[in-house]
Enzyme design. Structure first.
Site, PDB file in Angstrom:
ATOM      1  N   GLY A  23     -64.217 -84.106 -22.173  1.00 56.00           N
ATOM      2  CA  GLY A  23     -65.673 -83.938 -22.148  1.00 56.00           C
ATOM      3  C   GLY A  23     -66.331 -84.975 -21.254  1.00 56.00           C
ATOM      4  N   ALA A  34     -67.563 -98.103  -9.774  1.00 55.06           N
ATOM      5  CA  ALA A  34     -67.039 -99.462  -9.961  1.00 55.06           C
ATOM      6  C   ALA A  34     -65.562 -99.540  -9.597  1.00 55.06           C
ATOM      7  CB  ALA A  34     -67.244 -99.897 -11.418  1.00 55.06           C
ATOM      8  N   THR A  36     -63.881 -97.574  -7.599  1.00 56.57           N
ATOM      9  CA  THR A  36     -63.715 -97.368  -6.154  1.00 56.57           C
ATOM     10  C   THR A  36     -64.073 -98.635  -5.384  1.00 56.57           C
ATOM     11  OG1 THR A  36     -64.290 -95.053  -6.466  1.00 56.57           O
ATOM     12  CG2 THR A  36     -64.409 -95.900  -4.212  1.00 56.57           C
ATOM     13  N   ARG A  84     -60.412 -79.719 -19.471  1.00 54.14           N
ATOM     14  CA  ARG A  84     -59.431 -79.919 -20.553  1.00 54.14           C
ATOM     15  C   ARG A  84     -58.197 -79.129 -20.128  1.00 54.14           C
ATOM     16  NH1 ARG A  84     -62.332 -82.427 -24.471  1.00 54.14           N
ATOM     17  NH2 ARG A  84     -64.502 -81.820 -24.761  1.00 54.14           N
ATOM     18  N   ASP A 115     -59.888 -89.470 -26.341  1.00 53.36           N
ATOM     19  CA  ASP A 115     -58.631 -89.465 -27.085  1.00 53.36           C
ATOM     20  C   ASP A 115     -57.550 -88.559 -26.471  1.00 53.36           C
ATOM     21  OD1 ASP A 115     -57.539 -90.440 -29.561  1.00 53.36           O
ATOM     22  OD2 ASP A 115     -57.471 -88.333 -30.159  1.00 53.36           O
ATOM     23  N   THR A 139     -66.196 -91.325 -23.445  1.00 46.32           N
ATOM     24  CA  THR A 139     -66.502 -90.228 -24.381  1.00 46.32           C
ATOM     25  C   THR A 139     -67.764 -90.563 -25.147  1.00 46.32           C
ATOM     26  OG1 THR A 139     -65.833 -89.137 -26.449  1.00 46.32           O
ATOM     27  CG2 THR A 139     -64.817 -91.246 -26.018  1.00 46.32           C
ATOM     28  N   ASP A 141     -68.234 -89.775 -28.089  1.00 48.48           N
ATOM     29  CA  ASP A 141     -67.894 -89.859 -29.520  1.00 48.48           C
ATOM     30  C   ASP A 141     -67.717 -91.293 -30.049  1.00 48.48           C
ATOM     31  OD1 ASP A 141     -67.856 -87.130 -29.283  1.00 48.48           O
ATOM     32  OD2 ASP A 141     -65.682 -86.964 -29.264  1.00 48.48           O
ATOM     33  N   ASP A 143     -65.028 -92.872 -30.415  1.00 45.84           N
ATOM     34  CA  ASP A 143     -63.981 -92.837 -31.442  1.00 45.84           C
ATOM     35  C   ASP A 143     -62.649 -93.432 -30.982  1.00 45.84           C
ATOM     36  OD1 ASP A 143     -63.453 -90.875 -29.618  1.00 45.84           O
ATOM     37  OD2 ASP A 143     -62.959 -89.321 -31.070  1.00 45.84           O
ATOM     38  N   ARG A 185     -67.093 -84.917 -32.784  1.00 50.08           N
ATOM     39  CA  ARG A 185     -65.766 -84.412 -33.136  1.00 50.08           C
ATOM     40  C   ARG A 185     -65.411 -84.810 -34.561  1.00 50.08           C
ATOM     41  NH1 ARG A 185     -62.217 -82.143 -29.525  1.00 50.08           N
ATOM     42  NH2 ARG A 185     -63.060 -83.047 -27.647  1.00 50.08           N
ATOM     43  N   GLY A 199     -84.756 -93.045 -38.345  1.00 44.54           N
ATOM     44  CA  GLY A 199     -85.371 -93.088 -39.671  1.00 44.54           C
ATOM     45  C   GLY A 199     -85.076 -91.825 -40.473  1.00 44.54           C
TER      46      GLY A 199
HETATM   47  O1  F6P Z   1     -65.338 -85.274 -27.044  1.00 40.23           O
HETATM   48  C1  F6P Z   1     -66.620 -85.072 -26.599  1.00 40.23           C
HETATM   49  C2  F6P Z   1     -67.225 -83.834 -27.197  1.00 40.23           C
HETATM   50  O2  F6P Z   1     -68.538 -83.717 -26.733  1.00 40.23           O
HETATM   51  C3  F6P Z   1     -67.160 -83.756 -28.729  1.00 40.23           C
HETATM   52  O3  F6P Z   1     -68.176 -84.500 -29.335  1.00 40.23           O
HETATM   53  C4  F6P Z   1     -67.249 -82.271 -28.952  1.00 40.23           C
HETATM   54  O4  F6P Z   1     -66.646 -81.922 -30.168  1.00 40.23           O
HETATM   55  C5  F6P Z   1     -66.501 -81.706 -27.791  1.00 40.23           C
HETATM   56  O5  F6P Z   1     -66.508 -82.680 -26.781  1.00 40.23           O
HETATM   57  C6  F6P Z   1     -67.045 -80.414 -27.228  1.00 40.23           C
HETATM   58  O6  F6P Z   1     -66.198 -79.995 -26.210  1.00 40.23           O
HETATM   59  P1  F6P Z   1     -66.496 -78.826 -25.185  1.00 40.23           P
HETATM   60  O7  F6P Z   1     -67.561 -79.274 -24.229  1.00 40.23           O
HETATM   61  O8  F6P Z   1     -65.206 -78.604 -24.497  1.00 40.23           O
HETATM   62  O9  F6P Z   1     -66.980 -77.660 -25.989  1.00 40.23           O
END
Ligand code: F6P
Length: 338
Positions: A23, A34, A36, A84, A115, A139, A141, A143, A185, A199
């Protein structure tokens, strides 16, 4: 000869490949810039690989100059495009990728992604140890274990907060409960922190799964005592599990028909837009650090930031461990949303 002079001499004319994968996230362009520029400054040649591992397998490679990365620091998305890749999960796909790298004379590969992308890098690095792999956490996320922040997270967080501020206006006017679904995710960083920053009255996140249903906790707090409207931020649900904003909204409609409920799924707008100053700086620092890591003979590590310092995190550690969410954030939101 000083140690760094020796290193520079040794690395001169070496060629680095760079790609973005998975993503997209705001700040990836600042990172590409940076990498490059720091690479060229230190005597490397740089080649951009388009469309992530997919493009690598297909041989979509082009040299990058300092001019190619001019005026991109402020742009969302990735000029290298991303994908992907199913093919890269197979040994045959990775062999094709390796052949392209050899043909292009690329001996080090910098991967900007989350990830899944770093998992791919780890497997590839184990199979082909003549290619040095360095990962950069990109990312929304947040994560990835071993880094306090990932590139793109801050921008996405600010985008969510801006949206929730707007939703709040209409929620208040109509005395409604809004379930706002955000990305992340399997991780609740975006949901929990956007809830605090906007809030919101509650956040429903994977890290807070206990025996007591999170929706029941929220309703049970008697949120109607002081407020007529509410915002609940919900992390998107993994495809195979119950969850997500729709799921909770439907439950409230059924179990508490007296409440007027609406859903807003923020979706991919969270991934776009100009990067925040923080993400531009983070991408610049981590991108430059990737080149320093190569000069220091590092390999198969993700460059992270911890307590505002650059750290090297072995791929295995970054990927294997679940990044913990600071549980005190749950308490903060709970105490401040009465
Ligand atoms: O990993 C980044 C992310 O935006 C997640 O938060 C989400 O679940 C996923 O990618 C969505 O992926 P796609 O754009 O392939 O639908």
């Amino acid at each position: 000869m000083k140690r760094t002079d020796f290193k520079l001499d040794k690395m001169k004319n070496k060629c680095i490949g760079i790609l973005t994968s998975g993503g997209d996230a705001s700040g990836m362009n600042a990172t590409i810039r940076a990498v490059t520029r720091a690479a060229i400054y230190n005597g490397f040649q740089v080649k951009g690989i388009y469309r992530g591992y997919e493009g690598l397998i297909a041989g979509e490679v082009k040299e990058l100059t300092t001019e190619d990365v001019s005026s991109i620091i402020q742009r969302g998305g990735t000029i290298l495009k991303t994908a992907r890749s199913e093919a890269f999960t197979t040994p045959e796909g990775r062999k094709k990728a390796y052949d392209v790298l050899r043909k292009e004379g690329i001996s080090s590969l910098i991967i900007i992604g989350g990830d899944g992308s770093l998992t791919g890098a780890r497997i590839f690095a184990n199979e082909y140890d003549d290619i040095i792999c360095i990962g950069l956490p990109g990312t929304i996320d947040n994560d990835l274990y071993g880094t306090d922040f990932t590139i793109g997270y801050d921008t996405a967080l600010n985008t969510i907060v801006e949206c929730v501020d707007k939703i709040r206006d209409t929620a208040t006017s109509h005395d409604r409960i809004f379930f706002v679904e955000v990305m992340g995710r399997d991780a609740g960083f975006l949901a929990q922190n956007s809830a605090i920053a906007s809030g919101a009255e509650a956040a429903i996140i994977p890290e807070d799964r206990t025996d007591v249903d999170q929706l029941e906790k929220f309703i049970g707090r008697g949120f109607r005592k002081t407020k007529n409207s509410s915002i609940v931020i919900v992390t998107e649900s993994p495809k195979d599990k119950n969850g997500g904003a729709m799921y909770y909204a439907e439950r409230v409609k059924k179990e508490y028909p007296q409440y007027d409920v609406r859903v807003s799924i923020l979706g991919h707008l969270q991934r776009g837009g100009a990067p925040s100053a923080y993400d531009r700086i983070l991408g610049s620092r981590l991108g430059e650090a990737a080149i320093q890591a190569l000069l220091e003979d590092q390999r198969n590590v993700m460059i992270g930031i911890r307590n505002n310092e650059i750290v090297y995190v072995p791929f295995a550690e970054a990927i294997k461990n679940d990044k913990p969410l600071d549980k005190s954030l749950i308490r903060v939101l709970g105490e401040l949303s009465i």
